[in-house]
Write an enzyme that holds these catalytic residues in place. Sequence first.
Site, PDB file in Angstrom:
ATOM      1  CE  LYS A  80       5.076  -1.356   4.165  1.00 38.68           C
ATOM      2  NZ  LYS A  80       3.645  -1.051   4.004  1.00 38.68           N
ATOM      3  CB  SER A 155       1.841  -3.836   1.730  1.00 36.87           C
ATOM      4  OG  SER A 155       1.940  -2.588   2.379  1.00 36.87           O
ATOM      5  CB  SER A 179      -0.472  -1.709   4.210  1.00 32.22           C
ATOM      6  OG  SER A 179      -0.620  -2.234   2.929  1.00 32.22           O
TER       7      SER A 179
HETATM    8  N1  GLN Z   1      -3.791  -4.294  -0.053  1.00 27.03           N
HETATM    9  C1  GLN Z   1      -3.975  -2.948  -0.517  1.00 27.03           C
HETATM   10  C2  GLN Z   1      -3.359  -2.770  -1.877  1.00 27.03           C
HETATM   11  O1  GLN Z   1      -2.780  -3.681  -2.367  1.00 27.03           O
HETATM   12  C3  GLN Z   1      -3.456  -1.967   0.496  1.00 27.03           C
HETATM   13  C4  GLN Z   1      -2.018  -1.669   0.421  1.00 27.03           C
HETATM   14  C5  GLN Z   1      -1.537  -0.664   1.408  1.00 27.03           C
HETATM   15  O2  GLN Z   1      -2.267  -0.248   2.319  1.00 27.03           O
HETATM   16  N2  GLN Z   1      -0.306  -0.223   1.197  1.00 27.03           N
HETATM   17  O3  GLN Z   1      -3.474  -1.723  -2.465  1.00 27.03           O
END
Ligand code: GLN
Length: 470
Positions: A80, A155, A179
């Site tokens: 990532k 994400s 994420s």
């Molecule tokens: N969808 C969540 C957010 O937008 C989690 C994001 C993540 O785990 N990086 O904060």
Amino acid sequence: MIDITDLTIESASNLLSKKQMKAEELAKLFLARAEVLNKKLNCFITLTPDIAIDQAKRVDDFIAQGQKLNDLAGIPIALKDLFSTKGIKTTAASKVLENYVPVYDATVVSKLKDANTIFIGKTNHDAWGHGGSGENSDFGPSVNPYDQKRVPGGSSSGSAAALAATTCIAATGTDTGGSSRLPAAFCNVVGLKPTYGRVSRYGVIAMASSLDSIGHMTKTVYDNAVVLNVTAGHDEFDATSSAEKVPDYTDGIGRGVSGLKIGLPKEYFEKLDAKIKKVILDAAKKLESLGAKVTEVDLPNTQYGVATYYIIQPSEVSSNLARYDGVRFGNFRDSFGSEAKRRIILGTFTLSSGYYDAYYLKAMKVRRLIREDYLKAFKNVDCLICPVSPTLPFKIGEKVDDPLAMYLADIYTVNANLAGIPALAVPCGFIDDLPVGMQIVGPDFSEKLLYQIGYAYEQETKWYQQKPKI
Ligand code: GLN
């Protein structure tokens, strides 16, 4: 002829050690596929073919010399783009860091290098990790390989799409609020959110430091355990990393679930979509038929999770993003996208004097209650099973203008982050040809048990063998 879409870490590692294929050959097959499919899926921000070939040649040399190699040696992996990679551009999927090249590796990256994995490239994601669909990337959304009109989940969108499309055999992700698990569920792969502190955060661009955990995705449960064997452990560069002993995470695999107690937290099923509910309950029944004892449990503070998370997380985001002032790193602050700006503004507000007690401090107290719910539940059951996502993978564009709707995609994942406990997303079926995932959630440092349970289920169902048609 080998079909690379069938390969797992286990089978690819076998091919290499039995000298049925060279690491360089394998790397080239994956690189060629990544090059082509990236045009469709937009899953990579940067491809690193030269590095991959060099790494693969080194593995071939080691094998030729008869050296005994780690299970991950020669395995094509995607990182990532939040993971700092020395000499390789690391953008956080934001225009702010569009041209940033780190001078050091994240601890996980050096561990994966030392294990002789092959770096295919850096994957796309919601900028800074902010999002649940991948659409907040400043480099355009990634696409779900199971339906190219839909999001792969975020994400860690690019990592999940890249893996499901077999442009790598494992991919790293971060998990601050879901994420790694949400994209894993949307793309029919296995995603881990480890216990907070199990894997070093050093060198991974910080989102919300008290919630960030460093996960990864693989096609199978066994493979997932193999990766954690390499990434887990204390790190002197991360004071929050745990000194807890690192077991062999593959140890529980094959032991079955007989006699284990599995809890179904009733709050997670109350308003759940009927079709998804059936899939998750069928999975619980399957585990019951394998000898587990399934009971209902209560996590009464579940309903406060999203609100609590969306106070604590932006507060920490606003503090972590303060360093990107255009002086020390990257481009000017006007390069921030609208979601990052929204979170900086929200977080600055909730931390500001006069509001701190009403928001941040209160949220931290609720966070404690949420953790206590879990601790109480784990006195009676070994683990919990629940859905990962309240919906199926949604259409690209469907929620982009509605941040609140997007935040609600996190309803079933954020509580594990607030509590700091581990959770494993495992494929558990399809609805209308779209993947569904379930979470197996356990007490602190119970990853080995989660793999044991996940594996028992996976071997009965083998959903991972249903590949996307791309
Ligand atoms: N969808 C969540 C957010 O937008 C989690 C994001 C993540 O785990 N990086 O904060």
